[in-house]
Design an enzyme around this catalytic site. Structure first.
Site, PDB file in Angstrom:
ATOM      1  N   PHE A 119       2.634   1.933   0.137  1.00  0.00           N
ATOM      2  CA  PHE A 119       3.212   2.946  -0.741  1.00  0.00           C
ATOM      3  C   PHE A 119       2.510   3.041  -2.085  1.00  0.00           C
ATOM      4  O   PHE A 119       2.548   4.076  -2.757  1.00  0.00           O
ATOM      5  CB  PHE A 119       4.714   2.673  -0.940  1.00  0.00           C
ATOM      6  CG  PHE A 119       5.069   1.654  -1.987  1.00  0.00           C
ATOM      7  CD1 PHE A 119       5.443   2.050  -3.262  1.00  0.00           C
ATOM      8  CD2 PHE A 119       5.070   0.303  -1.686  1.00  0.00           C
ATOM      9  CE1 PHE A 119       5.794   1.121  -4.229  1.00  0.00           C
ATOM     10  CE2 PHE A 119       5.423  -0.627  -2.633  1.00  0.00           C
ATOM     11  CZ  PHE A 119       5.787  -0.229  -3.917  1.00  0.00           C
ATOM     12  N   LYS A 120       1.816   1.982  -2.484  1.00  0.00           N
ATOM     13  CA  LYS A 120       1.138   1.990  -3.781  1.00  0.00           C
ATOM     14  C   LYS A 120       0.066   3.074  -3.857  1.00  0.00           C
ATOM     15  O   LYS A 120      -0.315   3.505  -4.942  1.00  0.00           O
ATOM     16  CB  LYS A 120       0.509   0.621  -4.046  1.00  0.00           C
ATOM     17  CG  LYS A 120       1.420  -0.584  -3.827  1.00  0.00           C
ATOM     18  CD  LYS A 120       2.524  -0.673  -4.850  1.00  0.00           C
ATOM     19  CE  LYS A 120       3.473  -1.823  -4.577  1.00  0.00           C
ATOM     20  NZ  LYS A 120       2.979  -3.130  -4.918  1.00  0.00           N
ATOM     21  N   ASP A 121      -0.430   3.518  -2.689  1.00  0.00           N
ATOM     22  CA  ASP A 121      -1.462   4.556  -2.692  1.00  0.00           C
ATOM     23  C   ASP A 121      -0.994   5.834  -3.371  1.00  0.00           C
ATOM     24  O   ASP A 121      -1.790   6.541  -3.995  1.00  0.00           O
ATOM     25  CB  ASP A 121      -1.878   4.905  -1.257  1.00  0.00           C
ATOM     26  CG  ASP A 121      -2.699   3.818  -0.594  1.00  0.00           C
ATOM     27  OD1 ASP A 121      -3.493   3.164  -1.301  1.00  0.00           O
ATOM     28  OD2 ASP A 121      -2.555   3.618   0.623  1.00  0.00           O
ATOM     29  N   THR A 155      -0.445  -3.733  -4.329  1.00  0.00           N
ATOM     30  CA  THR A 155      -0.962  -3.052  -5.515  1.00  0.00           C
ATOM     31  C   THR A 155      -2.453  -3.278  -5.679  1.00  0.00           C
ATOM     32  O   THR A 155      -3.201  -2.365  -6.017  1.00  0.00           O
ATOM     33  CB  THR A 155      -0.223  -3.533  -6.782  1.00  0.00           C
ATOM     34  OG1 THR A 155       1.106  -3.047  -6.756  1.00  0.00           O
ATOM     35  CG2 THR A 155      -0.896  -3.017  -8.039  1.00  0.00           C
TER      36      THR A 155
END
Length: 504
Positions: A119-121, A155
């Site tokens: 999800f950090k993308d 991250t």
């Protein structure tokens, strides 16, 4: 939101561009704006808007000193052709899950279709674009930026992918040695880029994150770097430029539910978020302030359940055992973004926030005033999953729904399955934070499959057993050469950053 200041003081004011460039406030606080919610995102026509249009609208409301053309360019560069799904963050119905028995349909918001399958993308494809549109002239700052980040797993790679060879930037990523998955480690240690430095740290994530905060507060180091034309900044969710792009996918989820007929405009939705550092769920709070009908935000924790204890008792105590779990990105005992939530729900009481953060640093714990705790509990719910419960959730989700989840998402699945929907919620959305193939051994063994010693062979076993496919960027990691193998103690992290900056 044009003016930002620290959660701990209003003595200094910054524009959004300055706040993004700096990353963290000079007093160690996090940047916030008292204008949050002044501009609302209208629900009318939301169902007709795709991700890129929503991103332009939401970011335009949150970063008002960026021009509309600048925001549009950032959105195009970050999301056009960089994600495997046209929706960027698609919503998938969880039919047969057993967590919809109270009439609120359950869905998964898949946040892992970007370049690093996490999800950090979503935020870290955006942050370098936002930062590139700041300049040293914005605040008389140094010409080059060195991004320094501690990661609990995801991250780091997402930041590396976003900042590799970015003009005017370098990036240094620290991760806890032996406490990320093999796939996560290889994603970082094989990263290419002339401006990239990666280093394992002897200790856990909190050790690394605390050391990074000390590095940002080291005036002597800052002076030496400034003499070389370098300024430090952060890619963690403490950076407001990392946080605000995450607000978009809450609106995108709502728009997809509208298009699917699962809800009507104005219906409240509950979001369940696996989180350790509190950034992903804080973005949901920002979405609520911007007008999204959020019934409740549910914090899902693993065995490192410091947030669960805090939200149920009002005492935050980091002096507790640390567990290395199968959900390493949530193995965190100091949730940095909680500070922003405390600021907003205390009605901007900087003195209180500074006092609480001071107690956490000096005494290892603090206790909220009862009234503030009650206010927090009105919006934030919580639950946690043991290691056995995580494994059971992975199996149950596959058996009941034919849907494969990673161990972080499994924490949320377990929490949703154990509790009814919040009052007034017409739908429940579970944020899925990583591809199951980032943790192939955990997922395969949870399904009762026998795995070889090699994680990539586990991917093959999982593919054959489930008929699903590993993302190509993960499957190909085993062929890439390791480019970064440094390991340092916590006390040597500052020297590593300085050496990395000297290469810029």
């Amino acid at each position: 939101m044009g003016i930002y200041h620290s959660t701990r003081s209003r003595s200094l004011a910054y524009t959004a561009k300055e706040a993004i460039r700096r990353g963290i406030a000079p007093d160690g606080g996090l940047f916030v704006s008292d204008e949050l919610g002044d501009v609302q995102v209208p629900l009318d026509g939301l169902a007709d808007k795709g991700y890129l249009e929503l991103a332009r609208e939401v970011l335009g409301a949150l970063l008002t000193d960026y021009s509309a053309d600048e925001i549009a360019a950032c959105v195009t560069e970050a999301y056009e052709g960089t994600f495997a799904s046209d929706e960027v963050t698609p919503v998938v119905a969880l039919d047969g899950s057993g967590i919809s028995s109270d009439g609120a349909p359950a869905s998964v918001l898949e946040l892992w279709h970007g370049p690093t399958s996490a999800f950090k993308d979503v935020a870290l494809q955006m942050l370098p674009r936002l930062m590139a549109r700041t300049s040293a002239d914005d605040e008389g700052a140094a010409e080059k930026i060195m991004i320094v980040t501690a990661t609990s797993g995801d991250t780091g790679k997402a930041a590396l992918a976003g900042f590799a060879d970015a003009p005017g930037c370098g990036i240094t990523v620290f991760y806890p040695e032996g406490k990320v998955s093999r796939v996560q480690e290889l994603q970082m240690s094989t990263q290419e880029g002339g401006n990239v430095s990666v280093c394992a740290v002897r200790g856990n994530f909190d050790d690394a994150q605390s050391a990074v905060k000390r590095i940002f507060g080291d005036a002597a180091l800052a002076g030496r770097l400034a003499a070389e034309g370098v300024q430090l900044s952060s890619a963690n969710s403490i950076n407001v430029g990392r946080l605000v792009p995450q607000v978009v996918y809450y609106f995108a989820a709502y728009a997809q539910l509208l298009r699917a007929g699962s809800i009507a405009a104005g219906d409240a939705v509950e979001f369940c978020v696996p989180t350790g550092n509190f950034g992903d769920i804080l973005a949901g709070y920002y979405a609520k302030r911007l007008g999204l009908p959020v019934a409740k935000l549910i914090v899902a924790s693993d065995a490192n359940n410091v947030l669960y204890d805090f939200l149920t008792t009002g005492t935050y105590d980091r002096e507790r055992p640390f567990f290395t779990t199968t959900s390493p990105s949530m193995d965190i005992l100091v949730s940095s973004n909680l500070e922003r939530m405390l600021y907003y729900l205390s009605d901007g009481d900087c003195e209180l926030v500074a006092d609480l953060m001071g107690k956490l640093a000096s005494e290892g714990s603090y206790t909220l005033p009862a009234g503030l705790l009650a206010r927090i509990q009105e919006l934030f719910g919580c639950g946690w999953a043991s290691e056995d419960e995580v494994a059971a959730a992975i199996k149950d989700c596959w058996d009941a729904c034919g849907y494969l989840i990673d161990p972080h998402t499994a924490c949320g699945y377990h929490v949703m399955r154990e509790a009814p929907a919040a009052e007034g919620a017409r739908a429940r959305v579970l944020l899925s934070t990583a591809s199951p193939y980032k943790f192939p051994r955990v997922v395969a063994e949870s399904l009762g499959l026998t795995c070889p010693d090699d994680d990539f062979a586990c991917m093959d076993v999982l593919e054959r057993a489930t008929g699903t496919c590993a993302p190509a960027q993960l499957a190909e990691l085993q062929e890439k050469p390791v480019l970064h193998d440094a390991v340092v103690g916590v006390d040597d992290m500052g020297a590593f950053v300085e050496a990395a900056a000297a290469k810029l």
